[in-house]
Scaffold this motif. Structure first.
Motif, PDB file in Angstrom:
ATOM      1  N   ALA A 144       0.747  -1.221   0.147  1.00  0.00           N
ATOM      2  CA  ALA A 144       0.064  -0.116  -0.200  1.00  0.00           C
ATOM      3  C   ALA A 144       0.773   1.419   0.046  1.00  0.00           C
ATOM      4  CB  ALA A 144      -0.771  -0.008   1.014  1.00  0.00           C
ATOM      5  N   GLY A 145       2.040   1.303   0.028  1.00  0.00           N
ATOM      6  CA  GLY A 145       2.923   2.397   0.108  1.00  0.00           C
ATOM      7  C   GLY A 145       3.007   2.753   1.397  1.00  0.00           C
ATOM      8  N   GLY A 146       3.893   3.879   1.820  1.00  0.00           N
ATOM      9  CA  GLY A 146       4.086   4.547   3.177  1.00  0.00           C
ATOM     10  C   GLY A 146       4.961   3.877   3.844  1.00  0.00           C
ATOM     11  N   GLY A 147       6.069   3.073   3.445  1.00  0.00           N
ATOM     12  CA  GLY A 147       7.096   2.489   3.903  1.00  0.00           C
ATOM     13  C   GLY A 147       7.877   3.628   4.781  1.00  0.00           C
ATOM     14  N   GLY A 148       8.155   4.582   4.522  1.00  0.00           N
ATOM     15  CA  GLY A 148       8.803   5.745   4.817  1.00  0.00           C
ATOM     16  C   GLY A 148       8.402   6.320   6.223  1.00  0.00           C
ATOM     17  N   LEU A 149       7.083   5.716   6.491  1.00  0.00           N
ATOM     18  CA  LEU A 149       6.701   6.063   7.641  1.00  0.00           C
ATOM     19  C   LEU A 149       7.210   5.352   8.831  1.00  0.00           C
ATOM     20  CD1 LEU A 149       2.643   5.899   7.182  1.00  0.00           C
ATOM     21  CD2 LEU A 149       3.786   7.924   8.241  1.00  0.00           C
ATOM     22  N   ILE A 150       7.866   4.305   8.417  1.00  0.00           N
ATOM     23  CA  ILE A 150       8.450   3.437   9.436  1.00  0.00           C
ATOM     24  C   ILE A 150       9.886   3.728   9.429  1.00  0.00           C
ATOM     25  CG2 ILE A 150       9.033   0.994  10.106  1.00  0.00           C
ATOM     26  CD1 ILE A 150       6.341   0.362   8.683  1.00  0.00           C
ATOM     27  N   THR A 151      10.738   3.875   8.192  1.00  0.00           N
ATOM     28  CA  THR A 151      11.833   4.086   8.206  1.00  0.00           C
ATOM     29  C   THR A 151      12.635   5.225   8.523  1.00  0.00           C
ATOM     30  OG1 THR A 151      11.735   4.004   5.942  1.00  0.00           O
ATOM     31  CG2 THR A 151      12.432   1.882   6.798  1.00  0.00           C
ATOM     32  N   VAL A 152      11.974   6.445   7.963  1.00  0.00           N
ATOM     33  CA  VAL A 152      12.342   7.682   8.572  1.00  0.00           C
ATOM     34  C   VAL A 152      12.359   8.005   9.797  1.00  0.00           C
ATOM     35  CG1 VAL A 152      12.080  10.206   7.878  1.00  0.00           C
ATOM     36  CG2 VAL A 152      11.950   8.762   6.075  1.00  0.00           C
ATOM     37  N   PRO A 153      11.159   7.863  10.488  1.00  0.00           N
ATOM     38  CA  PRO A 153      11.382   8.088  12.019  1.00  0.00           C
ATOM     39  C   PRO A 153      12.466   7.358  12.776  1.00  0.00           C
ATOM     40  CG  PRO A 153       8.988   8.118  11.254  1.00  0.00           C
ATOM     41  CD  PRO A 153       9.828   7.528  10.074  1.00  0.00           C
ATOM     42  N   ALA A 154      12.465   6.103  12.230  1.00  0.00           N
ATOM     43  CA  ALA A 154      13.541   4.876  12.941  1.00  0.00           C
ATOM     44  C   ALA A 154      15.058   5.643  12.661  1.00  0.00           C
ATOM     45  CB  ALA A 154      13.488   3.658  12.274  1.00  0.00           C
ATOM     46  N   LYS A 193      -6.539  -2.406   0.029  1.00  0.00           N
ATOM     47  CA  LYS A 193      -7.516  -1.159   0.580  1.00  0.00           C
ATOM     48  C   LYS A 193      -7.553  -1.002   1.901  1.00  0.00           C
ATOM     49  CE  LYS A 193     -11.721  -0.982  -0.840  1.00  0.00           C
ATOM     50  NZ  LYS A 193     -13.185  -1.463  -1.405  1.00  0.00           N
ATOM     51  N   PRO A 194      -7.469  -1.784   3.074  1.00  0.00           N
ATOM     52  CA  PRO A 194      -7.610  -1.480   4.192  1.00  0.00           C
ATOM     53  C   PRO A 194      -6.060  -0.895   4.713  1.00  0.00           C
ATOM     54  CG  PRO A 194      -8.373  -3.572   3.962  1.00  0.00           C
ATOM     55  CD  PRO A 194      -8.075  -3.374   2.610  1.00  0.00           C
ATOM     56  N   LEU A 195      -5.165  -1.312   4.090  1.00  0.00           N
ATOM     57  CA  LEU A 195      -3.737  -1.036   4.391  1.00  0.00           C
ATOM     58  C   LEU A 195      -3.471   0.217   3.674  1.00  0.00           C
ATOM     59  CD1 LEU A 195      -1.462  -2.071   6.216  1.00  0.00           C
ATOM     60  CD2 LEU A 195      -0.458  -3.012   4.076  1.00  0.00           C
ATOM     61  N   LEU A 196      -4.038   0.662   2.592  1.00  0.00           N
ATOM     62  CA  LEU A 196      -3.862   1.988   2.121  1.00  0.00           C
ATOM     63  C   LEU A 196      -4.528   2.883   2.848  1.00  0.00           C
ATOM     64  CD1 LEU A 196      -2.844   3.567  -0.409  1.00  0.00           C
ATOM     65  CD2 LEU A 196      -4.996   3.160  -1.598  1.00  0.00           C
ATOM     66  N   VAL A 197      -5.676   2.617   3.265  1.00  0.00           N
ATOM     67  CA  VAL A 197      -6.590   3.614   3.935  1.00  0.00           C
ATOM     68  C   VAL A 197      -5.688   3.844   5.386  1.00  0.00           C
ATOM     69  CG1 VAL A 197      -8.509   3.848   5.607  1.00  0.00           C
ATOM     70  CG2 VAL A 197      -8.590   2.821   3.272  1.00  0.00           C
ATOM     71  N   LEU A 198      -5.077   2.849   5.931  1.00  0.00           N
ATOM     72  CA  LEU A 198      -4.291   2.993   7.283  1.00  0.00           C
ATOM     73  C   LEU A 198      -3.109   3.741   7.092  1.00  0.00           C
ATOM     74  CD1 LEU A 198      -3.853   2.067  10.362  1.00  0.00           C
ATOM     75  CD2 LEU A 198      -2.706  -0.018   9.469  1.00  0.00           C
ATOM     76  N   THR A 199      -2.059   3.532   6.132  1.00  0.00           N
ATOM     77  CA  THR A 199      -1.020   4.158   5.938  1.00  0.00           C
ATOM     78  C   THR A 199      -1.469   5.876   5.363  1.00  0.00           C
ATOM     79  OG1 THR A 199      -1.128   3.515   3.614  1.00  0.00           O
ATOM     80  CG2 THR A 199       0.299   2.246   5.190  1.00  0.00           C
ATOM     81  N   SER A 200      -2.328   5.976   4.637  1.00  0.00           N
ATOM     82  CA  SER A 200      -2.653   7.471   4.424  1.00  0.00           C
ATOM     83  C   SER A 200      -3.025   8.217   5.599  1.00  0.00           C
ATOM     84  CB  SER A 200      -3.635   7.197   3.181  1.00  0.00           C
ATOM     85  OG  SER A 200      -3.285   6.823   1.681  1.00  0.00           O
TER      86      SER A 200
END
Length: 252
Positions: A26-36, A233-240
């Motif tokens: 779903a994209g959004g991997g940077g939500l995890i790696t950038v803060p880390a 779809k659920p993961l895309l909604v969650l990451t957005s």
């Protein structure tokens, strides 16, 4: 990398694996790696640059996994990928010349809108629909706009690609995800080229995280191809939504 303890390196590698898995779906991997990376002590510019190093490999692995299953034709998408790459290079080089604060204020609203679209719109599944614009027009308009944004700012670029493929190109959710990963790879590569000049990425750390990204992306792409829209779809909604909340928190 020599200044980081083994515990921190292992934590970053684990974060990269999780990011590769989520990003492939779903994209959004940077939500995890950038803060880390920032928690590990890297300055923001260096964290973003190092994140691009490992993110390129995750997006590329996911794109190849989808291509092997026939969900994206790499030859037909060479042109759009080249446009995304060039637009991202221009966007990254314009970071210091364009005031981006106004864009940052509007991003959470747009991302929440995308989350609501994928959560509430009926009939969104893996079936293709009638396209609203031709592939050539899509490549000439939506692709460079999102690619430029990916180089300039980056957060949510995958969600924007997804929305374009579903709303304009008429792709089903799984096929849209496959094409999004290819363009994500191209624009990430363009951003990395520019960030390598200004952000001084930690190449060895980025390489170690890249190996974990590859493993996570392979697993995530396999799950997405097996289950399709029901997991995308659920993961895309969650990451957005998570990205929108993070941006609001940063502004406050």
């Amino acid at each position: 990398m020599l200044d980081l303890s083994l515990d921190l390196i292992l934590m970053l590698v684990a974060a990269a694996f999780a990011a590769g898995f989520v990003d492939a779906i779903a994209g959004g991997g940077g939500l995890i790696t950038v803060p880390a990376l920032m928690l590990a002590g890297l300055p923001p510019a260096q964290a973003l640059a190092t994140n691009k190093v490992q993110g390129v490999f995750g997006a590329g692995t996911a794109a190849l996994s989808y291509a092997r299953r026939g969900l994206v034709d790499l030859r037909q998408q060479t042109g759009p990928a080249a446009i995304a790459f060039a637009a991202a290079v221009v966007g990254a080089l314009m970071v210091t010349r364009i005031p981006t604060q106004t864009l940052r204020y509007g991003l959470p609203v747009v991302l929440i809108g995308i989350a609501l679209f994928f959560a509430l719109k009926p009939g969104l599944d893996d079936s293709d629909r009638a396209r609203r614009i031709t592939p050539a027009l899509f490549a000439a308009t939506a692709v460079p706009v999102v690619g430029f944004y990916d180089g300039l700012l980056g957060p949510g670029a995958g969600s924007f690609y997804m929305l374009g493929f579903v709303m304009l190109a008429g792709y089903g959710v799984l096929r849209a995800t496959a094409h999004t990963k290819l363009l994500n790879f191209a624009s990430n590569l363009g951003g990395l080229l520019a960030f390598a000049l200004i952000g001084k990425p930690l190449w060895l750390l980025g390489g170690a995280m890249a190996l974990a990204q590859i493993a996570g992306a392979m697993l995530g792409a396999r799950l997405a191809m097996r289950i399709g829209a029901r997991v995308i779809k659920p993961l895309l909604v969650l990451t957005s939504t998570a990205l929108a909340l993070r941006l609001i928190w940063q502004m406050l």
